[in-house]
Design a protein around this motif. Structure first.
Motif: not given
Ligand SMILES: Nc1nc2c(ncn2[C@@H]2O[C@H](COP(=O)(O)OP(=O)(O)OP(=O)(O)O)[C@@H](O)[C@H]2O)c(=O)[nH]1
Ligand SMILES: [Mg+2]
Length: 475
Positions: A353-361, A378-394
């Protein structure tokens, strides 16, 4: 304890959990069960009659009082049932007394039951008796513990399927065809001149492949899946201080469990909680941020974090996307790969949610091919996708798996299945190489013995002890 000794005595225990409750149950099993009930129970309808004159009908519930025989003092108002052998949980005479759910009352009644001739039951002893007396096989006995301990619906379904005998039946079918093969081989041993006509290696190999090795391999393959839903997985969140690990734990738990502050080094200890992702129990472990420190408490926390790392099924390596990547990030990533070579890894870019640091590109490629997700705790962006991914990975994405329809071995079973499969493979190679029938018979017997271990026919006393010690008292 040997089987006869086990069965001579009458055992008793409180079967309900400690602490106040609506009702509490005392369970008694063994030859003296009825005598004990007759001594302690006074039926309501026969206030004046001596308790011993009253005769109990099997599997009927009676209302009355438990009285202390010496003082004739009432202890509690109860419902009592006597179940005559053999149609009972243990196949012995069983008595259950339902009293008010006060631990003191339960203790008091139990003390009277002991004075009347029962001894305390050890953990799982009622179920062990059901097993020793032949009512259930070992896989069903194990299913009872699993049913009690299940944390999620799929875990419960696995346990129920096993309690219904799905695994036992599968093992029985494999044993039956191996016994058939062994009979043929034994005939060949008895008639050595004709063994070439008796044994048809091609057809025996076919039977082994279709009826033993194939089903064994399929069961072994499903064991890991079963473990994931029975015991769950352990997921550890690692990262340098202040990247947002505790914030992520709180998001996943949907509660403010761990302290979150802008001060690096907030979390000192490991914090472990369990969540349920689509029926998979997930033990999430938040850890102390890893960095070089002279501070003793923080250092201990970091040690604990490293210990959790080694045992984790999945490591969530967290980075702060709003700050530069540091040498500490790279070192930590290297140590994750080193100290947990078998587990899975997922990189989390937090604070998106914050300005992305150039390092990450520019520099994120240094983290190799591991999957990467962007989130904001903080904003919960991506959290649902994260649990979905954990399930799929395992689970390998096997969302459609129906745990109630298959016989899924636990780790003990898996070990024995592997040994049985290896013995079957030796039978096959023995047939291919025209080994003498007595050697083939030995391997067939080895496979049968390993399968016998699973259902409890050839299981050693030590292993039985380990299994039944996992039970609670009263079960
Ligand atoms: N803007 C923003 N701030 C976040 C985010 N996640 C965490 N923070 C903030 O970052 C600070 C550190 O968060 P924590 O969750 O305590 O970080 P930690 O990794 O557990 O830190 P240690 O326990 O010290 O290792 C807090 O002020 C959080 O509010 C996020 O996604 N976005
Ligand atoms: Mg923290």
């Amino acid at each position: 304890m040997t089987a006869p000794e086990l069965l001579e005595t009458t055992i008793a225990a409180i079967a309900t959990p400690p602490g106040p409750g609506g009702i509490g149950i005392i369970r008694i099993s063994g030859r003296r069960a009825l005598t004990i009930l007759q001594l302690l129970f006074k039926p309501h309808r026969l206030q004046s009659a001596a308790p011993a004159d009253f005769s109990f009908q099997s599997h009927h519930m009676y209302y009355g009082w438990i009285i202390a025989p010496e003082s004739n003092e009432p202890i509690d108002e109860v419902l009592a049932v006597y179940m005559r052998a053999p149609h009972t949980y243990t196949t012995e005479d069983v008595v259950e007394i339902q009293c008010h759910g006060s631990y003191l009352v339960l203790q008091e009644i139990l003390a009277q039951v002991f004075s009347a001739g029962a001894r305390p039951a050890s953990p799982g002893e009622f179920t062990k008796r059901a097993f020793v007396n032949g009512r259930i096989d070992l896989t069903r006995a194990e299913a009872v513990i699993e049913l009690i301990e299940a944390r999620t619906r799929p875990g419960l379904k696995l346990a129920t399927a096993q309690l219904q005998g799905l695994l036992q039946q599968k093992i029985a079918a494999i044993r039956e065809s191996l016994i058939g093969l062994r009979a043929v081989v034994e005939v060949a041993i008895d008639f050595p001149e004709e063994d070439a006509e008796i044994i048809d290696p091609a057809s025996m190999q076919h039977t082994i492949a279709q009826e033993a090795a194939g089903p064994l391999a399929a069961m072994i393959a499903s064991a890991d899946q079963g473990k994931i839903f029975r015991e769950g997985i352990s997921v550890v969140i690692l990262g340098r201080p202040n990247v947002g690990k505790s914030s992520l734990l709180n998001c996943l738990l949907k509660e403010d469990r761990a302290l979150v502050t802008p001060v690096p080094g907030t979390t000192r200890d490991t914090i472990e909680e369990c969540i349920n992702i689509k029926g998979m129990p997930v033990h999430i472990i938040d850890t102390a941020g890893i960095r070089d420190t002279d501070e003793i408490v923080e250092e201990m926390g970091i040690e604990r974090a490293r210990a959790k790392l080694a045992a984790a099924d999945l490591v969530l390596m967290m980075l702060d996307a709003s700050a530069p990547l540091t040498a500490a990030d790279h070192q930590l990533y290297a140590s994750i790969k080193r100290e947990n070579a078998t587990g899975k890894r997922l990189l989390l870019l937090n604070k998106t949610d914050l300005k992305r640091h150039a390092d990450f590109d520019n520099k994120i490629d240094a983290f190799g091919d591991d999957p990467l997700m962007q989130i904001s705790a903080k904003t919960l962006a991506g959290i649902e996708e994260l649990t979905e991914t954990i399930f799929k990975m395992m689970t390998g994405g096997s969302g459609e798996w129906d745990p109630g329809s298959t016989a899924v071995p636990n780790l003990r079973h898996k070990d024995a299945l592997n040994k049985a499969l290896a013995a079957c493979n030796r039978v096959t190679s023995g047939l291919q190489n025209n080994l003498p029938p007595d050697l083939i018979a030995i391997e067939l017997q080895a496979a049968l013995d390993h399968l016998g271990d699973i259902v409890g026919e050839t299981t050693s006393e030590d292993v039985l002890d380990i299994i039944f010690e996992r039970f609670c008292i009263g079960k």
